[in-house]
Enzyme design. Structure first.
Site, PDB file in Angstrom:
ATOM      1  N   HIS B  77       0.746  -1.223  -0.031  1.00  0.00           N
ATOM      2  CA  HIS B  77       0.142   0.045   0.113  1.00  0.00           C
ATOM      3  C   HIS B  77       0.896   1.073  -0.131  1.00  0.00           C
ATOM      4  CE1 HIS B  77      -2.819   3.157   1.080  1.00  0.00           C
ATOM      5  NE2 HIS B  77      -2.184   3.248   2.421  1.00  0.00           N
ATOM      6  N   ASP B 106       6.360  20.715 -27.134  1.00  0.00           N
ATOM      7  CA  ASP B 106       6.382  19.441 -26.513  1.00  0.00           C
ATOM      8  C   ASP B 106       7.485  19.541 -25.320  1.00  0.00           C
ATOM      9  OD1 ASP B 106       6.373  16.548 -26.033  1.00  0.00           O
ATOM     10  OD2 ASP B 106       5.283  16.345 -27.891  1.00  0.00           O
ATOM     11  N   TRP B 142       7.153   0.327   3.887  1.00  0.00           N
ATOM     12  CA  TRP B 142       7.618   0.936   2.594  1.00  0.00           C
ATOM     13  C   TRP B 142       9.134   1.486   2.890  1.00  0.00           C
ATOM     14  CZ3 TRP B 142       8.823   6.132   0.953  1.00  0.00           C
ATOM     15  CH2 TRP B 142       8.801   6.964   2.018  1.00  0.00           C
ATOM     16  N   SER B 170      13.000   5.632 -14.079  1.00  0.00           N
ATOM     17  CA  SER B 170      11.976   6.372 -14.460  1.00  0.00           C
ATOM     18  C   SER B 170      11.802   8.084 -14.169  1.00  0.00           C
ATOM     19  CB  SER B 170      10.732   5.730 -14.501  1.00  0.00           C
ATOM     20  OG  SER B 170       9.606   6.606 -14.490  1.00  0.00           O
ATOM     21  N   SER B 171      11.992   8.018 -12.741  1.00  0.00           N
ATOM     22  CA  SER B 171      11.751   9.283 -11.961  1.00  0.00           C
ATOM     23  C   SER B 171      12.804  10.291 -12.326  1.00  0.00           C
ATOM     24  CB  SER B 171      11.868   9.210 -10.524  1.00  0.00           C
ATOM     25  OG  SER B 171      10.697   8.239 -10.151  1.00  0.00           O
ATOM     26  N   HIS B 254      13.267  12.110   3.403  1.00  0.00           N
ATOM     27  CA  HIS B 254      12.702  13.179   3.687  1.00  0.00           C
ATOM     28  C   HIS B 254      12.471  14.328   2.472  1.00  0.00           C
ATOM     29  CE1 HIS B 254      10.361  16.150   5.985  1.00  0.00           C
ATOM     30  NE2 HIS B 254      11.021  17.191   5.408  1.00  0.00           N
ATOM     31  N   GLU B 256      11.841  13.421  -0.268  1.00  0.00           N
ATOM     32  CA  GLU B 256      10.924  12.553  -1.076  1.00  0.00           C
ATOM     33  C   GLU B 256       9.560  13.091  -0.691  1.00  0.00           C
ATOM     34  OE1 GLU B 256      10.693  10.652  -3.529  1.00  0.00           O
ATOM     35  OE2 GLU B 256       8.299   9.591  -3.281  1.00  0.00           O
ATOM     36  N   TYR B 258       8.815  15.927   0.200  1.00  0.00           N
ATOM     37  CA  TYR B 258       8.427  17.233  -0.472  1.00  0.00           C
ATOM     38  C   TYR B 258       8.325  16.865  -1.878  1.00  0.00           C
ATOM     39  CZ  TYR B 258       8.483  19.397   3.781  1.00  0.00           C
ATOM     40  OH  TYR B 258       8.140  19.845   5.055  1.00  0.00           O
ATOM     41  N   SER B 269      -1.542  26.898  -6.026  1.00  0.00           N
ATOM     42  CA  SER B 269      -1.174  28.514  -6.456  1.00  0.00           C
ATOM     43  C   SER B 269      -1.738  28.987  -7.682  1.00  0.00           C
ATOM     44  CB  SER B 269       0.522  28.690  -6.473  1.00  0.00           C
ATOM     45  OG  SER B 269       0.798  28.243  -5.114  1.00  0.00           O
ATOM     46  N   HIS B 303      15.134  13.602  11.990  1.00  0.00           N
ATOM     47  CA  HIS B 303      13.779  13.670  12.543  1.00  0.00           C
ATOM     48  C   HIS B 303      12.736  12.514  12.469  1.00  0.00           C
ATOM     49  CE1 HIS B 303      11.473  15.995   9.161  1.00  0.00           C
ATOM     50  NE2 HIS B 303      11.469  14.767   8.997  1.00  0.00           N
ATOM     51  N   HIS B 304      13.334  11.453  11.599  1.00  0.00           N
ATOM     52  CA  HIS B 304      12.618  10.227  11.294  1.00  0.00           C
ATOM     53  C   HIS B 304      13.401   9.092  12.314  1.00  0.00           C
ATOM     54  CE1 HIS B 304       9.886  11.164   8.152  1.00  0.00           C
ATOM     55  NE2 HIS B 304      11.348  11.965   7.748  1.00  0.00           N
ATOM     56  N   THR B 329       6.732  27.278   5.192  1.00  0.00           N
ATOM     57  CA  THR B 329       5.533  26.577   4.410  1.00  0.00           C
ATOM     58  C   THR B 329       4.347  27.448   5.193  1.00  0.00           C
ATOM     59  OG1 THR B 329       6.626  24.633   5.353  1.00  0.00           O
ATOM     60  CG2 THR B 329       4.011  24.517   5.163  1.00  0.00           C
ATOM     61  N   LYS B 332       3.209  30.279   2.649  1.00  0.00           N
ATOM     62  CA  LYS B 332       2.776  29.846   1.313  1.00  0.00           C
ATOM     63  C   LYS B 332       1.361  29.931   1.926  1.00  0.00           C
ATOM     64  CE  LYS B 332       4.269  27.495  -1.727  1.00  0.00           C
ATOM     65  NZ  LYS B 332       5.294  27.381  -2.650  1.00  0.00           N
ATOM     66  N   ARG B 451       2.071   2.075  15.242  1.00  0.00           N
ATOM     67  CA  ARG B 451       1.726   1.857  13.838  1.00  0.00           C
ATOM     68  C   ARG B 451       2.285   0.391  13.362  1.00  0.00           C
ATOM     69  NH1 ARG B 451       6.077   5.413  10.644  1.00  0.00           N
ATOM     70  NH2 ARG B 451       4.922   4.507   8.470  1.00  0.00           N
TER      71      ARG B 451
HETATM   72  C1  HEM Z   1       5.335  21.281   8.072  1.00  0.00           C
HETATM   73  C2  HEM Z   1       6.064  20.289   7.470  1.00  0.00           C
HETATM   74  C3  HEM Z   1       6.388  18.999   7.862  1.00  0.00           C
HETATM   75  C4  HEM Z   1       6.950  18.698   9.120  1.00  0.00           C
HETATM   76  C5  HEM Z   1       7.585  19.577   9.950  1.00  0.00           C
HETATM   77  C6  HEM Z   1       6.990  17.275   8.940  1.00  0.00           C
HETATM   78  C7  HEM Z   1       7.711  16.437  10.246  1.00  0.00           C
HETATM   79  C8  HEM Z   1       7.723  14.986  10.179  1.00  0.00           C
HETATM   80  C9  HEM Z   1       8.267  14.498  11.342  1.00  0.00           C
HETATM   81  C10 HEM Z   1       9.088  15.038  12.561  1.00  0.00           C
HETATM   82  C11 HEM Z   1       8.021  12.994  10.959  1.00  0.00           C
HETATM   83  C12 HEM Z   1       8.532  11.736  11.755  1.00  0.00           C
HETATM   84  C13 HEM Z   1       7.810  11.454  12.836  1.00  0.00           C
HETATM   85  C14 HEM Z   1       8.147  10.184  13.722  1.00  0.00           C
HETATM   86  O1  HEM Z   1       8.286   9.180  12.657  1.00  0.00           O
HETATM   87  O2  HEM Z   1       8.259  10.176  14.928  1.00  0.00           O
HETATM   88  C15 HEM Z   1       7.509  12.791   9.746  1.00  0.00           C
HETATM   89  C16 HEM Z   1       6.974  11.727   9.074  1.00  0.00           C
HETATM   90  C17 HEM Z   1       6.381  11.743   7.859  1.00  0.00           C
HETATM   91  N1  HEM Z   1       6.026  12.772   7.262  1.00  0.00           N
HETATM   92 FE1  HEM Z   1       5.960  14.593   7.768  1.00  0.00          FE
HETATM   93  N2  HEM Z   1       6.641  16.684   8.029  1.00  0.00           N
HETATM   94  C18 HEM Z   1       6.152  17.746   7.395  1.00  0.00           C
HETATM   95  C19 HEM Z   1       5.370  17.478   6.028  1.00  0.00           C
HETATM   96  C20 HEM Z   1       5.275  16.600   5.326  1.00  0.00           C
HETATM   97  C21 HEM Z   1       5.011  16.399   3.989  1.00  0.00           C
HETATM   98  C22 HEM Z   1       4.588  17.616   3.105  1.00  0.00           C
HETATM   99  C23 HEM Z   1       4.757  14.949   3.613  1.00  0.00           C
HETATM  100  C24 HEM Z   1       4.450  14.567   2.402  1.00  0.00           C
HETATM  101  C25 HEM Z   1       3.640  15.159   1.460  1.00  0.00           C
HETATM  102  C26 HEM Z   1       5.265  14.390   4.858  1.00  0.00           C
HETATM  103  C27 HEM Z   1       5.203  13.132   4.861  1.00  0.00           C
HETATM  104  C28 HEM Z   1       5.564  12.141   6.001  1.00  0.00           C
HETATM  105  C29 HEM Z   1       5.809  10.630   5.850  1.00  0.00           C
HETATM  106  C30 HEM Z   1       5.266   9.913   4.641  1.00  0.00           C
HETATM  107  C31 HEM Z   1       6.092  10.662   7.211  1.00  0.00           C
HETATM  108  C32 HEM Z   1       6.371   9.146   7.850  1.00  0.00           C
HETATM  109  C33 HEM Z   1       7.611   8.439   7.503  1.00  0.00           C
HETATM  110  C34 HEM Z   1       7.622   6.963   8.112  1.00  0.00           C
HETATM  111  O3  HEM Z   1       8.146   7.100   9.306  1.00  0.00           O
HETATM  112  O4  HEM Z   1       7.218   6.006   7.576  1.00  0.00           O
HETATM  113  N3  HEM Z   1       5.422  15.189   5.864  1.00  0.00           N
HETATM  114  N4  HEM Z   1       7.048  14.411   9.486  1.00  0.00           N
HETATM  115 CU   LIG Z   2      10.798  13.921   7.119  1.00  0.00          CU
END
Ligand code: HEM
Ligand SMILES: [Cu+2]
Ligand SMILES: [Cu+2]
Lengths: 379, 535
Positions: B77, B106, B142, B170-171, B254, B256, B258, B269, B303-304, B329, B332, B451
């Site tokens: 998923h 094009d 994932w 591809s990307s 990370h 990614e 974005y 926008s 931060h992860h 952010t 914006k 989770r």
């Molecule tokens: C204000 C902007 C953002 C901040 C400050 C932020 C912060 C964080 C932090 C600290 C985590 C880690 C949490 C943990 O595992 O304990 C996290 C996880 C995640 N964030 Fe964000 N994030 C932001 C925006 C985004 C955006 C824009 C996306 C994607 C479109 C995103 C997608 C994810 C994903 C997929 C995870 C989970 C990763 C995983 O552990 O599998 N975040 N984010």
């Molecule tokens: Cu991150």
């Protein structure tokens, strides 16, 4: 399978939105971070509330402005759009004000973090080792250690029995800790990465093979606290709970003394077990229980295994082959697979009986008997 | 021009003609369509997996998905939604729109464009076929942390690695094409600081892609050699380091996230000014904010990993850097609100989705800010709170972004207006569904539910049930979306060239549907009939 409890829950769930508005305390407790029983956990709760409040206020301002605009500047009310589209001053303001707010958030976070990371001067150290899918606790000062397995029976998980109050959060042997002492945790793992988490202590520390990580806690109130593994560690990741029994200091000291005594008695018991020659029936009896407790999650209760991931023991090569190889497999496991070494986890009698059981159950008919003394010698 | 090779070579059976048209096409609009359909199909496949997950979590106990199957569902998923839905969806939009928005005939590298697309169906067929392999599909999430994916991974892990390599190729090729197109094919007069924001955000996204996809390729290659060629990059027993994997993965991971959201910022926008009938507020600061987000995203991967035992100083640095991302952010979001302020707003479906995007993405940003606070993260990390966070930024963020873009540009692509009433029903059911599914997950995480677990203890039962109901609703309403899209393709009220009265930009100077080949002679820029001429 819609059971009565399900229907009951369905009902509660429908009233969920009604409840959201009310100030039902019990409900609120389920929705918020746990306050826990340590100074740190309470500080973290405060930090959580503080940051949440800031977000809510900013959210109300931003979304409030937006909704006002949606209302007042919709075309039917405001047919002629304004033409402004830039203001350096405004941009500067809404860049600097957030920075100031963030500094206001970073200060308490930093000070809490510095205290959390202060691992010095512990009164007591517990080495926590994660392995698929159980925890091992070693009291370094007291030379005492044991495994802690989930105690919830299979029947509850498969919906054949009503689930108990502590469904999936109960273990056969809890970690026991004293109140008001700085307890240091060292975490590591045998196989994959696990994470030891007890929300009430606000301790979450990854257990990583090849690493020893540090964390600490000082618990204020005696009681039973529960947690779970917080890092995906394979099939039974959902089934490696943590239970901590916190005792007042004197009770804890007494508990340690009792455990030391129990070890001596157990070693006496082990000597007696070794001296005895066991019958097939006795061994199979014990062996079946050991198998269900420790082996069936992978090999299945009827020994049929799960595809190529977990081999079938029914008709299996090793359980029907030479005895020495079988004993070796169970005692030492298979390197780099989920089949772990059981010698450190089970007693001579348990190992002898589970091997005897495997060689004479699931249609296997070797008629071999393994005695505890054989295991003892193989150690 | 070479790129306009004739598609209708005579004396071919209709099937052959159809196949060669779509297999060999080098036309950016056709390739864009292919990308959009691939993304749509995978959205339903990944969505079906989400339904399996939510049905299993409907109540405590094992319903029908055994733990191993559950873990495979969670893993596939995640992979499909990230690499198969959001990324191809945005690339599809880029293919359709970038050339039209910058006045180019094009994409700059049309054959490469065809190649980047046709890699993907193979990559995802491989990935999905692992479900039927001995030992099952990848089951390690994932994020495929070592050693769960190395020593303990199922045999299909090798297929997964190959699939990720294909997606990466591809990307990167797609991103190079986009960068080259934007730098070289802009119409005369369109300086960088006059590009529409969708173009700007995609340019920055493409740079992120080129920089981090190779890092992901490196990570999967090291997993491969650890599994089969005796290396020990990530194996402690061989002198390697399981945490090295996490550093490498999140250095990709990370930026990614974005990649998954910046084009969505661009879409909002474009759409908000159109329906507010007012120029985007703070164009320049929008561009600078996007660029600063992208740059900062390279220094916050830690931060992860707060609970992995990072030293205090590293924790502090990463916390401050992560918090800092909230500033651009926020800029914006403020700019979008200021764009609406004293506009003359109408609420067609694209605008509704764009507003849903702004509000709910901001909620996801708030929880992101909370997650950045290390002490609090010790409680949030790896719980459903994180699941709530990233679904708020991904579903009403990235996915709503794509949906609003589809409603916005579909009349341009098909020449027909979509059914406004159905579009509104789709929006309202989707927004209720999203909140009902993901909002309770905040509570679950705070109450202590980790989770990636197949079964949970009783105190989590109520909110899980609410979430499962919401998920059912959210899933169903996407079938409605499919119906709306097909209905629009087949007919409907004819769209004008400009489509939206407040729309601005070169694509609206073309007829609807846009002819297969456009801007073979460069258009005038800025367009003389522009309602709000650019400065
Ligand atoms: C204000 C902007 C953002 C901040 C400050 C932020 C912060 C964080 C932090 C600290 C985590 C880690 C949490 C943990 O595992 O304990 C996290 C996880 C995640 N964030 Fe964000 N994030 C932001 C925006 C985004 C955006 C824009 C996306 C994607 C479109 C995103 C997608 C994810 C994903 C997929 C995870 C989970 C990763 C995983 O552990 O599998 N975040 N984010
Ligand atoms: Cu991150
Ligand atoms: Cu685990």
């Amino acid at each position: 399978m819609i059971s009565i409890t399900t229907r009951f829950r369905l009902h509660r769930c429908l009233t969920f939105f009604a409840l959201l508005g009310s100030s039902n305390m019990a409900f609120a407790a389920e929705m918020d971070m746990r306050a826990g029983v340590t100074d740190i956990s309470q500080r973290i709760l405060q930090l959580h509330h503080y940051s949440l409040a800031i977000c809510v206020v900013i959210g109300l301002l931003v979304f409030g402005t937006m909704f006002y605009s949606i209302y007042a500047h919709r075309r039917s009310k405001h047919p002629k759009p304004a033409t402004f589209h830039e203001s350096f001053r405004v941009e500067v303001i809404w860049t600097t004000v957030p920075v100031l707010i963030l500094i206001g958030l970073a200060i308490p976070a930093t000070s809490a973090l510095i205290d959390i990371e202060d691992n010095s001067d512990a009164d007591l150290t517990v080495l926590i080792t994660g392995s698929q899918w159980k925890w091992h606790y070693q009291y370094l000062e007291a030379d005492l250690g044991y495994y802690s397995n989930m105690a919830t029976p299979e029947e509850q998980i498969n919906n054949f029995e009503t689930k108990g109050r502590n469904y999936l959060l109960e273990v056969d042997r809890a970690l026991v800790l004293p109140t008001d002492k700085k307890v240091r945790f060292l975490t590591t793992a045998d196989d994959v990465i696990h994470s030891w988490w007890v929300p009430d202590f606000a301790v979450k520390q990854d257990a990583i093979p090849g690493y020893i990580n540090e964390a600490w806690t000082r618990i204020n109130t005696p009681g039973l606290y529960r947690g779970q593994c917080a890092e995906l560690c394979g099939k039974d990741h959902a089934y490696m709970p943590i239970e901590v029994e916190v005792l007042a200091e004197e009770e804890f000291d007494q508990w340690i003394v009792d455990q030391r005594l129990a070890i001596e008695l157990a070693s006496g018991q082990a000597v007696a077990d070794r001296a005895k020659t066991w019958t097939m029936a006795e061994l199979i009896d014990i062996g079946q229980q050991v198998f269900l407790d420790h082996c069936a999650t992978c090999h299945e209760a009827d020994g049929s295994g799960q595809g190529s991931t977990y081999p079938a023991l029914a008709g299996g090569e090793i359980p029907n082959g030479p005895m020495a190889a079988h004993i070796n497999q169970v005692m030492n496991g298979a390197v780099d697979t989920e089949m772990q070494a059981w010698a450190p986890q089970l007693s001579d009698l348990e190992l002898a009986s589970v091997i005897t059981y495997e060689r004479n159950a699931f249609g296997n008919t070797t008629a071999d008997i393994v005695q505890p003394i054989t295991i003892f010698e193989a150690r | 021009m070479a790129v306009t090779a004739d598609h209708n070579i005579p004396n071919r059976s209709p099937l052959m003609a159809f196949l060669s048209r779509w297999l060999l096409t080098t036309n950016h609009k056709e390739i864009g369509t292919l990308y959009m359909w691939l993304s749509f199909v995978l959205f339903f496949i990944g969505g079906a997996m989400a339904m399996v997950i939510r049905m299993e979590l409907f109540q405590p106990g094992i319903q029908f998905a055994e733990p191993l199957l559950y873990n495979q569902m969670v893993t596939l998923h995640g992979l499909i939604m990230v690499f198969g839905v959001v990324m191809p969806g945005f690339v599809g939009l880029a293919n359709w729109q970038l050339p039209m928005m910058i006045g180019a005939p094009d994409m700059a590298l049309p054959r490469l464009n065809n190649f980047s697309f046709w890699i993907l169906p193979f990559a995802f067929t491989l990935l999905i076929s692992t479900l039927f392999m001995e030992g099952g599909a990848p089951n390690f999430g994932w994020t495929f942390y070592a050693p769960l994916s190395t020593t303990y991974g199922p045999p299909s892990t090798d297929v997964f690695i190959f699939g990720v390599h294909l997606m990466g190729i591809s990307s990167v090729l797609g991103a190079i094409n986009i960068i080259v197109t934007i730098f070289n094919l802009r119409v005369k007069g369109m300086t960088l600081m006059k590009m529409p924001l969708f173009v700007w955000t995609w340019l920055i996204t493409a740079f992120l892609l080129v920089m981090v996809m190779p890092v992901l390729a490196g990570a999967v290659t090291m997993v491969l050699t650890d599994r089969h060629f005796g290396t020990s990059f990530f194996a402690a027993a061989g002198g390697g380091d399981p945490l090295l994997f996490q550093h490498v993965f999140w250095f990709f991971g990370h930026p990614e996230v974005y990649i998954l959201i910046l084009p969505g910022f661009g879409i909002a926008s474009q759409i908000i000014p159109t329906f507010a009938r007012k120029k985007l507020f703070g164009y320049h600061s929008m561009v600078y904010a996007t660029a600063s987000i992208a740059i900062l995203s390279f220094v916050v991967w830690g931060h992860h990993m707060f609970t992995t035992g990072m030293p205090l100083t590293a924790e502090l640095f990463v916390m401050y850097a992560t918090m800092l991302i909230a500033v651009p952010t926020g800029v914006k979001v403020f700019n979008w609100v200021a764009t609406m302020w004293r506009g003359s707003i109408t609420f067609e479906t694209p605008m509704l989705f764009a507003l849903g995007f702004v509000i709910l993405f901001t909620i996801g940003g708030f929880s992101g800010l909370m997650l950045a606070l290390v002490p609090a993260d010790f409680q949030y990390h790896d719980t459903f709170f994180v699941v709530a966070h990233f679904h708020y930024v991904l579903y009403p963020g990235a996915i709503f972004g794509i949906m609003s873009a589809v409603y916005y540009w579909l009349p341009k692509w098909t020449g027909n207006m979509y059914d406004e009433r159905l579009g509104k029903i789709h929006f309202w059911t989707a927004i209720i569904g999203v909140n009902m599914t993901f909002f309770p997950m905040h509570f679950l995480g705070l109450a202590g539910m980790p989770r990636r677990i197949v079964d949970y203890s009783l105190q989590f039962a109520d909110f899980n049930m609410v979430a499962s109901f919401g998920a059912g609703m959210l899933g169903l309403t996407q079938v409605l979306f499919l119906y709306i899209v097909i209905k629009t393709i087949r007919g409907g009220k004819k769209a004008t060239g400009r489509v939206w009265e407040g729309a601005e930009g070169l694509e609206w100077t073309l007829a609807s549907p846009a002819p297969l080949h456009t801007f073979e002679t460069p258009p005038k820029f800025p367009t003389p009939e522009e309602d709000y001429p650019r400065d």
